[in-house]
Design a protein around this motif. Structure first.
Motif, PDB file in Angstrom:
ATOM      1  N   GLN A  45      44.395  36.092  36.866  1.00 39.22           N
ATOM      2  CA  GLN A  45      44.244  36.428  38.276  1.00 39.22           C
ATOM      3  C   GLN A  45      45.568  36.908  38.855  1.00 39.22           C
ATOM      4  N   LYS A 138      38.599  26.165  42.001  1.00 37.98           N
ATOM      5  CA  LYS A 138      38.790  27.130  43.083  1.00 37.98           C
ATOM      6  C   LYS A 138      39.331  26.425  44.311  1.00 37.98           C
ATOM      7  N   GLY A 194      43.530  31.524  44.802  1.00 34.34           N
ATOM      8  CA  GLY A 194      42.132  31.154  44.655  1.00 34.34           C
ATOM      9  C   GLY A 194      41.650  30.911  43.251  1.00 34.34           C
ATOM     10  N   GLY A 195      42.419  31.240  42.230  1.00 38.90           N
ATOM     11  CA  GLY A 195      41.975  31.032  40.860  1.00 38.90           C
ATOM     12  C   GLY A 195      43.088  31.333  39.879  1.00 38.90           C
ATOM     13  N   ARG A 198      40.231  33.086  35.596  1.00 35.98           N
ATOM     14  CA  ARG A 198      39.043  33.909  35.813  1.00 35.98           C
ATOM     15  C   ARG A 198      39.308  34.825  36.999  1.00 35.98           C
ATOM     16  N   ASP A 200      38.835  36.751  40.267  1.00 32.31           N
ATOM     17  CA  ASP A 200      38.061  36.735  41.500  1.00 32.31           C
ATOM     18  C   ASP A 200      38.556  37.914  42.322  1.00 32.31           C
ATOM     19  N   ARG A 201      37.794  38.975  42.302  1.00 30.90           N
ATOM     20  CA  ARG A 201      38.251  40.230  42.911  1.00 30.90           C
ATOM     21  C   ARG A 201      38.394  40.120  44.422  1.00 30.90           C
ATOM     22  N   ASN A 202      37.514  39.369  45.059  1.00 27.64           N
ATOM     23  CA  ASN A 202      37.619  39.209  46.511  1.00 27.64           C
ATOM     24  C   ASN A 202      38.902  38.467  46.887  1.00 27.64           C
ATOM     25  N   TYR A 203      39.189  37.370  46.201  1.00 31.58           N
ATOM     26  CA  TYR A 203      40.413  36.624  46.469  1.00 31.58           C
ATOM     27  C   TYR A 203      41.645  37.461  46.132  1.00 31.58           C
ATOM     28  N   ASP A 294      35.478  23.326  39.039  1.00 31.44           N
ATOM     29  CA  ASP A 294      34.405  24.243  38.658  1.00 31.44           C
ATOM     30  C   ASP A 294      33.957  24.091  37.212  1.00 31.44           C
TER      31      ASP A 294
END
Length: 313
Positions: A45, A138, A194-195, A198, A200-203, A294
């Motif tokens: 990330q 997360k 946020g991560g 993995r 997380d494209r939005n974060y 998670d």
């Protein structure tokens, strides 16, 4: 963009290991801001965020929107050998590069690398690092700073993230890049996005927007920095950890950023063999879920949530 070699040496595992910085703006001008991405082999990330930032800074440089005389350096990845081998830590001795600062020019590989890296980074006015959170899961994106005479909460608010968190430095914190960068005189900020392992494209886009907002507000780039939050300042010890009382499948009913009320069932621990509920996990008070585990299964007595007490009740 100018590509600069920060440090290079021969290794037994991956051959020549070279760390590069990518400089946007005026390389011979003011060292305005430095940005550091992945320091561990699992920080996908963090590397992804830097790739998005590099793309955006290249566009700003092309359009002349990096202020004249200012320079921004990005070091996207430092321990890429471990990343290529799907390992978390340094390949030769399994050591953690982010526990090797301030480094020693005569020490082992990670210590020499840390020394050279800090020597370069301390020349910048502002420092931004994307470290990984110490627990898998997360969490709400935030700025973290260690309490010291050099911290600047007011500047941290300019990123426009929901929270600016301050915490007491612990013994192992004093070996990190963030702590030593701050102690070296740079206004250093740790952005938790946020991560970790993995994407997380939005974060990631959220983190990129926060950095561009900060650079704009500090007069380093010309950029429309609309949006963002009015940050809440939060001490790390104000959060409460919620732990599992049994081992089993984790059936979450609340996620990161959810508002919950005292007594709400926010998760269930389920017996993996019999299917019965071993624990109804309840919110200890009304507040916001800051962190959520998670993994599909949990052991007994592990943190599955961290909560922030609801403000202004």
């Amino acid at each position: 963009m100018e590509k600069k070699e920060i440090f290079s040496y021969a290794t037994s595992f991956i051959g020549e290991h070279t760390i590069y910085g990518y400089i946007y703006g005026s390389p011979e001008g003011e060292h305005s801001a430095a940005i550091v991405g992945a320091m561990r082999g699992t920080e996908y990330q963090q590397l992804y965020i830097c790739s998005l930032l590099s793309e955006k800074l290249a566009e700003l440089e092309e359009s002349g929107d990096i202020v004249s005389g200012k320079s921004i350096m990005i070091i996207p990845s430092i321990n890429y050998g471990a990343m290529n081998a799907s390992q978390k830590f340094w390949l030769s001795d399994n050591s953690d590069l982010n526990r090797a600062f301030p480094g020693n020019p005569e020490g082992p590989a990670t210590s020499r690398l840390a020394h050279e890296l800090l020597t370069e980074l301390r020349t910048y006015l502002y420092g931004i690092q994307f470290p990984s959170f110490y627990m898998r899961g997360k969490f709400i994106p935030h700025v973290r700073m260690m309490k010291s005479s050099r911290q600047s909460v007011n500047l941290a608010n300019l990123f426009g993230l929901p929270f600016v968190m301050t915490g007491e430095s612990r013994s192992y914190d004093e070996r990190t890049l963030h702590y030593n960068w701050q102690e070296a005189g740079t206004e250093a900020f740790a952005i938790y996005s946020g991560g970790t392992d993995r994407l997380d494209r939005n974060y990631a886009r959220y983190a990129v927007a926060a950095v561009l907002r900060f650079l704009s507000r500090m007069g380093i780039i010309r950029y429309n920095s609309m949006g963002g939050n009015v940050s809440e300042n939060l001490a790390e010890d104000e959060m409460e950890s919620i732990k599992s009382e049994a081992a089993g499948f984790l059936g979450k009913r609340a996620s990161v950023s959810d508002e919950v009320s005292r007594g709400d069932i926010i998760a269930k621990i389920i017996d993996p063999l019999e299917g019965r509920v071993l624990q109804n996990v309840r919110a200890p008070y009304s507040g916001i879920i800051f962190y959520a585990q998670d993994d599909p299964m949990v052991y007994q007595n592990v943190v599955i949530y961290k909560m922030i007490r609801k403000l202004h009740l």
